[in-house]
Design an enzyme around this catalytic site. Sequence first.
Site, PDB file in Angstrom:
ATOM      1  N   GLU A  49      -4.976  -7.421 -48.726  1.00  0.00           N
ATOM      2  CA  GLU A  49      -4.525  -8.507 -47.855  1.00  0.00           C
ATOM      3  C   GLU A  49      -4.554  -9.868 -48.531  1.00  0.00           C
ATOM      4  O   GLU A  49      -4.130 -10.875 -47.947  1.00  0.00           O
ATOM      5  CB  GLU A  49      -5.377  -8.528 -46.578  1.00  0.00           C
ATOM      6  CG  GLU A  49      -5.200  -7.260 -45.746  1.00  0.00           C
ATOM      7  CD  GLU A  49      -5.979  -7.297 -44.444  1.00  0.00           C
ATOM      8  OE1 GLU A  49      -6.683  -8.287 -44.196  1.00  0.00           O
ATOM      9  OE2 GLU A  49      -5.869  -6.329 -43.667  1.00  0.00           O
ATOM     10  N   SER A  86       0.835  -1.195   0.000  1.00  0.00           N
ATOM     11  CA  SER A  86       0.000   0.000   0.000  1.00  0.00           C
ATOM     12  C   SER A  86       0.871   1.246   0.000  1.00  0.00           C
ATOM     13  O   SER A  86       1.988   1.250   0.533  1.00  0.00           O
ATOM     14  CB  SER A  86      -0.903  -0.008   1.230  1.00  0.00           C
ATOM     15  OG  SER A  86      -1.816   1.063   1.186  1.00  0.00           O
ATOM     16  N   HIS A 101     -12.933 -13.382 -48.173  1.00  0.00           N
ATOM     17  CA  HIS A 101     -13.554 -12.250 -47.496  1.00  0.00           C
ATOM     18  C   HIS A 101     -14.308 -11.385 -48.516  1.00  0.00           C
ATOM     19  O   HIS A 101     -15.454 -10.996 -48.305  1.00  0.00           O
ATOM     20  CB  HIS A 101     -12.492 -11.390 -46.795  1.00  0.00           C
ATOM     21  CG  HIS A 101     -12.021 -11.945 -45.481  1.00  0.00           C
ATOM     22  ND1 HIS A 101     -11.382 -13.140 -45.380  1.00  0.00           N
ATOM     23  CD2 HIS A 101     -12.107 -11.441 -44.206  1.00  0.00           C
ATOM     24  CE1 HIS A 101     -11.069 -13.368 -44.114  1.00  0.00           C
ATOM     25  NE2 HIS A 101     -11.502 -12.353 -43.375  1.00  0.00           N
ATOM     26  N   HIS A 152       0.214  -0.577   7.355  1.00  0.00           N
ATOM     27  CA  HIS A 152      -0.052  -1.836   6.640  1.00  0.00           C
ATOM     28  C   HIS A 152       1.155  -2.757   6.736  1.00  0.00           C
ATOM     29  O   HIS A 152       1.015  -3.968   6.690  1.00  0.00           O
ATOM     30  CB  HIS A 152      -0.388  -1.564   5.180  1.00  0.00           C
ATOM     31  CG  HIS A 152      -1.781  -1.066   4.976  1.00  0.00           C
ATOM     32  ND1 HIS A 152      -2.883  -1.873   5.144  1.00  0.00           N
ATOM     33  CD2 HIS A 152      -2.259   0.142   4.601  1.00  0.00           C
ATOM     34  CE1 HIS A 152      -3.982  -1.178   4.880  1.00  0.00           C
ATOM     35  NE2 HIS A 152      -3.627   0.051   4.562  1.00  0.00           N
TER      36      HIS A 152
END
Length: 456
Positions: free
Chosen positions: A438, A261, A443, A286
């Site tokens: 590409e 902490s 596609h 802590h």
Amino acid sequence: MTLTLKIRRIDCTREDAREAISVLRNELSPKGNVVSPEGKARTVAVFGEPLSPEQVVERICGEVASRGLAAVLDYTRKLDKVELTPDQVRVPAAELEAAHRNADPEYLKTIARVRENVLTYQRAILSRDVRIEPQPGVMLGLRYLPLRRVGVCIPGGAAAYPSTLLMTVVPAQAAGVSEIAVVVPPTRFGGYNVELLAACHELGVTEVYRVGGAQAVAALAYGVEGIPAVDKIVGPGNLFVALAKKHVYGEVDIDSIAGPSEVVLIADASADPRFIASDLISQAEHSPGASIMLTWEPSLVDDVASALETQLGHLSRGDLARDSLERFGALIRCRDESQAVELSNQFAPEHLHVSTADPERLLPRLTNAGAVFLGHYTPVAVGDYAAGPSHVLPTSGTARWASGLSANDFLRRSSLISVDRRGLAGLAPEIRRLADVEGLSAHRYSIDVRLQEPNR
């Protein structure tokens, strides 16, 4: 007053200040690997050799993955010195009910009120579904769904933490998570702490397991007999818990890899040294915890050092806080306000407290912090216990890119896309061109074949 606290002081008007700050930042980085002497001794006792924390975690997680609950129980015996049988791992419903029935009514009212505070805040910031129509025939959207099952790690070594239960479980509930499994070490501050068990019952948590450490993280990630696997693991812990979460990431999601902490406090002449000292100590207790003050007010360094000495002498965890302040604390005199802001952004602290006459004026320039506390009357404890934002925050400088836990971290988001023939025709030229570049002819064909059909 004779000052015995050996907290480091850094004067940014000196030439050696840059090196001193660099050393301090490195100690607070994720590479710091802060392990107590007791932790090191326990490693040798259990494994017979001085393994690094990473090696310890790899061995524990590997054995839990291969041997299941038997490995969890073995490490519980070796590391926690607690002998459990398989039927003792899960806290029975009757025990949760009894803890709740016997709890202080005012304590339960506090849990209920804080829960409402957290729910109010977390529901207000919850992401909502979105749908837009950017062009005719095209609908785009984002849909949010809660995770089905999450695991929550609650510390329980040096103190009981019902606040951490609230700050992890309630955001998950706000998001709509249906199954929440809590793991807590089998200690008097953890799985045998009646206040913590009562809080679990008050929050509607029915799955509580008396296991802690890396073995608990591994059990949640892989699933063992009696503890089904989860989708995400959240909650703080020691270095071994943090490294175990890092190790299982990819098998499940995690919130962060938390370190000690920490607080950075920016103060001007309007700040009360007593207030500043209390804030620095509240993180240091802590143990370990890092506490740093940045100020351009020369007298404040000496005044805060005196206030620290006074307060450490009468606080129950004063010795632990003193050790943390001497190891990881600093009182830094900056040249001016701008340098204080610059250093704060470099530290990127878990908690940033702006204790100045006009904190809102500095806020736009303070870009790196897990949580920001504005004004003299907004100590970090307000966020730790009651305000509403979760106190599970990024540490070790990771606030440069990471955020604190919130209800949104328990949501999955899916994009939605719906186009009709007209919308497809409008997008087709871009899709075809990119597909050609590409070399993905299928596609392109998936577009062409649809646009060749008659419009029905």
